[in-house]
Design a protein around this motif. Structure first.
Motif, mmCIF file in Angstrom:
data_model
loop_
_atom_site.group_PDB
_atom_site.id
_atom_site.type_symbol
_atom_site.label_atom_id
_atom_site.label_comp_id
_atom_site.label_asym_id
_atom_site.label_seq_id
_atom_site.Cartn_x
_atom_site.Cartn_y
_atom_site.Cartn_z
ATOM 1 N N GLU A 288 34.709 65.584 7.331
ATOM 2 C CA GLU A 288 34.361 64.569 6.325
ATOM 3 C C GLU A 288 32.882 64.632 5.954
ATOM 4 O OE1 GLU A 288 35.916 62.083 4.476
ATOM 5 O OE2 GLU A 288 37.818 62.962 5.071
ATOM 6 N N SER A 289 32.053 65.039 6.908
ATOM 7 C CA SER A 289 30.612 65.095 6.641
ATOM 8 C C SER A 289 30.217 66.336 5.845
ATOM 9 C CB SER A 289 29.828 65.060 7.964
ATOM 10 O OG SER A 289 29.997 66.283 8.673
ATOM 11 N N LEU A 290 31.121 67.288 5.720
ATOM 12 C CA LEU A 290 30.794 68.556 5.055
ATOM 13 C C LEU A 290 31.062 68.548 3.557
ATOM 14 C CD1 LEU A 290 32.256 71.101 7.645
ATOM 15 C CD2 LEU A 290 29.898 70.290 7.434
ATOM 16 N N GLY A 291 31.950 67.713 3.086
ATOM 17 C CA GLY A 291 32.332 67.768 1.673
ATOM 18 C C GLY A 291 33.324 68.891 1.467
ATOM 19 N N PRO A 292 33.292 69.559 0.305
ATOM 20 C CA PRO A 292 34.232 70.648 0.055
ATOM 21 C C PRO A 292 34.109 71.748 1.122
ATOM 22 C CG PRO A 292 33.099 70.040 -1.958
ATOM 23 C CD PRO A 292 32.411 69.313 -0.834
ATOM 24 N N LEU A 293 35.260 72.262 1.540
ATOM 25 C CA LEU A 293 35.298 73.284 2.588
ATOM 26 C C LEU A 293 35.523 74.656 1.953
ATOM 27 C CD1 LEU A 293 37.688 71.351 5.008
ATOM 28 C CD2 LEU A 293 35.176 71.301 4.948
ATOM 29 N N PRO A 294 34.515 75.536 1.999
ATOM 30 C CA PRO A 294 34.651 76.843 1.365
ATOM 31 C C PRO A 294 35.325 77.879 2.277
ATOM 32 C CG PRO A 294 32.402 76.537 2.132
ATOM 33 C CD PRO A 294 33.150 75.267 2.458
ATOM 34 N N PHE A 295 36.104 78.751 1.647
ATOM 35 C CA PHE A 295 36.778 79.865 2.318
ATOM 36 C C PHE A 295 36.587 81.117 1.475
ATOM 37 C CE2 PHE A 295 39.141 76.206 3.808
ATOM 38 C CZ PHE A 295 39.582 76.535 5.084
#
Length: 159
Positions: free
Chosen positions: A143-150
């Motif tokens: 939740e603290s990261l925002g969008p999760l990139p892959f």
């Protein structure tokens, strides 16, 4: 009973895509309070030669869909990957991913990039299960990261 699936390359403005995109907007609004991401990019960004938007159809009805757009010269960014709620747990999103990856590779992209939200564990699980590498600390509070990139590197098809 199993029905044959077909792929329809189209646009985000195709009336056939509307039910899927409406459901996706509802899901985003329910989980995040907004569906702003769905209007962030113009339709043209998901059109050839640099992008695509496709629907997976069963008996002529959309059951899943997805798109990619040019992120940079070597990278396609996946967007709008969605399975209709009545058709989940059938591997349809995985099939959409496979088609998008093949088409991106055929167009010369060597890498696929995407982001998903921290409140979408289903999507996160799908990307991890299909060989995508997280570009974030998986042990962090998501939740603290925002969008999760892959990202995932593609093999270009042999001529």
């Amino acid at each position: 009973m199993t029905f044959t699936l077909s792929v329809r390359r189209t646009t985000t403005t195709d009336p056939l895509a509307r039910p899927l995109l409406d459901e996706l907007a509802h899901e985003y609004t329910t989980r995040y309070g907004t569906a702003d991401d769905l209007s962030r990019y113009p339709t043209e960004e998901f059109a050839p030669p640099h992008g695509t938007f496709l629907l997976l159809l069963e008996q002529g009805r959309p059951v899943a869909g997805g798109a990619y757009r040019r992120y940079d010269e070597h990278t396609a960014e996946l967007k709008r990957i969605w399975t209709h709620s009545a058709h989940r747990r059938r591997g349809l999103a995985r099939r959409v991913l496979t088609v998008l990856e093949r088409e991106a590779a055929a167009r010369g992209y060597t890498r696929v990039y995407l982001t998903t939200g921290p409140r979408q564990p289903e999507a996160r699980g799908l990307y991890l299960a299909t060989g995508y590498r997280p570009l974030f600390d998986v042990s962090a509070d998501l939740e603290s990261l925002g969008p999760l990139p892959f990202e995932k590197f593609l093999e270009n098809p042999k001529p």
